[in-house]
Design a protein around this motif. Structure first.
Motif, short mmCIF file in Angstrom:
data_model
loop_
_atom_site.label_atom_id
_atom_site.label_comp_id
_atom_site.label_asym_id
_atom_site.label_seq_id
_atom_site.Cartn_x
_atom_site.Cartn_y
_atom_site.Cartn_z
N ALA A 192 0.88 -1.19 0.00
CA ALA A 192 0.00 0.00 0.00
C ALA A 192 0.91 1.22 0.00
O ALA A 192 1.98 1.18 0.61
N HIS A 193 0.48 2.29 -0.65
CA HIS A 193 1.32 3.49 -0.56
C HIS A 193 0.99 4.25 0.72
O HIS A 193 -0.16 4.31 1.13
N PHE A 194 2.05 4.80 1.33
CA PHE A 194 1.83 5.55 2.58
C PHE A 194 2.06 7.04 2.40
O PHE A 194 1.82 7.83 3.31
N ASN B 149 -8.38 8.02 3.78
CA ASN B 149 -8.77 6.91 2.91
C ASN B 149 -7.66 6.63 1.89
O ASN B 149 -7.40 5.49 1.54
N ASP B 150 -7.02 7.69 1.43
CA ASP B 150 -5.95 7.62 0.43
C ASP B 150 -4.62 8.04 1.05
O ASP B 150 -4.26 9.19 0.99
N ASN B 151 -3.81 7.21 1.65
CA ASN B 151 -4.03 5.81 1.79
C ASN B 151 -3.52 5.31 3.15
O ASN B 151 -2.84 4.28 3.23
N ALA B 152 -3.84 6.13 4.21
CA ALA B 152 -3.56 5.63 5.56
C ALA B 152 -4.34 4.34 5.77
O ALA B 152 -3.90 3.43 6.47
N ALA C 247 6.06 7.90 -2.82
CA ALA C 247 5.94 8.58 -4.13
C ALA C 247 4.93 7.96 -5.09
O ALA C 247 5.08 8.05 -6.31
N GLU C 248 3.89 7.35 -4.54
CA GLU C 248 2.81 6.85 -5.40
C GLU C 248 2.13 8.03 -6.07
O GLU C 248 1.83 8.03 -7.26
N GLU C 249 1.91 9.06 -5.27
CA GLU C 249 1.20 10.25 -5.76
C GLU C 249 2.01 11.01 -6.80
O GLU C 249 1.48 11.87 -7.49
N LYS C 250 3.31 10.70 -6.92
CA LYS C 250 4.15 11.34 -7.93
C LYS C 250 4.18 10.55 -9.23
O LYS C 250 4.95 10.84 -10.14
N PHE D 219 -3.35 -2.65 -1.38
CA PHE D 219 -4.54 -2.11 -0.73
C PHE D 219 -4.61 -0.60 -0.94
O PHE D 219 -3.64 0.11 -0.67
N GLU D 220 -5.74 -0.14 -1.40
CA GLU D 220 -5.89 1.29 -1.71
C GLU D 220 -7.32 1.73 -1.39
O GLU D 220 -8.28 1.16 -1.91
N MET D 221 -7.46 2.72 -0.51
CA MET D 221 -8.78 3.29 -0.20
C MET D 221 -9.80 2.22 0.20
O MET D 221 -10.71 1.91 -0.56
ZN LIG Z 1 -3.91 6.33 -3.38
#
Ligand SMILES: [Zn+2]
Length: 313
Positions: A110-112, A131-134, A164-167, A192-194
């Motif tokens: 999962a991205h943190f 939710n995105d993405n704690a 850096a998922e969001e990047k 796992f995402e959201m």
């Molecule tokens: Zn996400």
């Protein structure tokens, strides 16, 4: 009669202390604590290169250390660069307990990271990314804790919190390349995402991206004995399969790598919004979903053959 009564009382007491639920996997309390910390304003929205992301990483590393989840590399960090700035994935490792199957690898991820700041709303500018993405991060952390305790994985497992998922999925691209160079025998990757709120009006608990790519949903349902994973037409329409950290592993290894999510475009208004806060998540639902995933994931770690396969096209 007395004996039974004693048993019932003991059971009620254990339940009261959450011990039984803990044995199964996680609790809403534990999930809530992790999400609450990761989304606190102190962490400033966990942007790449920020002090807040560093705090999140240290927090996760400490949980891994306390629970004897080993570092996969020399440290827990898999460091890479984004626009001249150093950042990292946090990678925990549980070696498989079967000599032969331990050579195979499963990734639970999962991205943190998140986007840091968002558009100001009611005086708030920190995008806390609950939710995105704690939410997905809490799944990976609690699953790592659980399997570190049970030691019930025949295959080796990486528990990865991607940076850096969001990047642009940069952390997963980096790790996929590193593992490819090491010629890792990757069986499958589950991301796992959201997963913070329940799907609207669905018989299953979550959906999987790339539903038609493999038999993963079918197998996870079979393994869990529940109607756990379904298909979301919108996920296909928006090509969510290509929009999270599962995708770089699929590209690099051509094995089933997919994302479990419960975001259905109608059940959560705060995507990349400063109101994506812990208080808008349902921790009971999350704990329930994670616990339902435990027996399914355990089977993924342990079947003699690689039963999850890409569909032939
Ligand atoms: Zn996400």
């Amino acid at each position: 009669m007395r004996k039974n009564m004693f048993k019932t009382t003991a059971l009620a007491l254990l339940c009261g202390f959450g011990l039984i639920a803990q044995d199964k996997g996680t609790t809403s309390k534990e999930v809530g604590e992790i999400v609450t910390y990761l989304t606190s304003d102190e962490l400033q929205g966990r942007d790449t290169g920020s002090e807040g992301l560093e705090k999140a990483a240290v927090y996760i590393e400490n949980i891994f250390k306390e629970n004897k989840v080993a570092p996969y590399f020399d440290t827990y960090r898999d460091t890479f660069e984004v626009e001249g700035q150093e950042t990292y994935n946090v990678v925990g490792y549980l070696k498989g307990n079967d000599k032969k199957l331990a050579k195979e690898l499963v990734i639970i991820g999962a991205h943190f990271d998140h986007i840091g700041k968002g558009k100001e709303h009611n005086g708030d500018v920190i995008a806390n990314g609950a939710n995105d993405n704690a939410a997905g991060s809490a799944a990976v952390i609690t699953l790592a804790k659980y399997f570190a305790k049970t030691k019930s994985n025949k295959r080796s497992v990486l528990f990865v919190l991607f940076g850096a998922e969001e990047k642009g999925l940069l952390g997963s691209k980096h790790l996929a390349q590193v593992l490819k160079e090491k010629q890792a025998d990757l069986y499958t990757m589950i991301n796992f995402e959201m997963i913070g709120v329940a799907l609207n009006n669905q018989p299953h608990k979550a959906y999987i991206t790339g539903f038609e790519e493999s038999n993963m949903a079918k197998k996870l349902n079979e393994y869990s004995g529940e109607n756990l994973i379904g298909f979301l037409p919108k996920a296909k329409e928006y090509q969510l399969f290509k929009r999270s950290d599962n995708y770089p592993f699929y590209k690099a290894f051509h094995v089933p790598c997919q994302t479990i999510s419960t975001f259905d475009f109608t059940n959560y208004k705060y995507y990349h919004h400063v109101d994506d806060e812990a208080e808008n998540l349902d921790f009971n639902f999350m704990a329930d979903l994670i616990n339902d995933c435990v027996p399914a994931i355990e089977k993924v770690f342990n079947t003699t053959e690689k039963e999850i396969k890409l569909n032939k096209k």
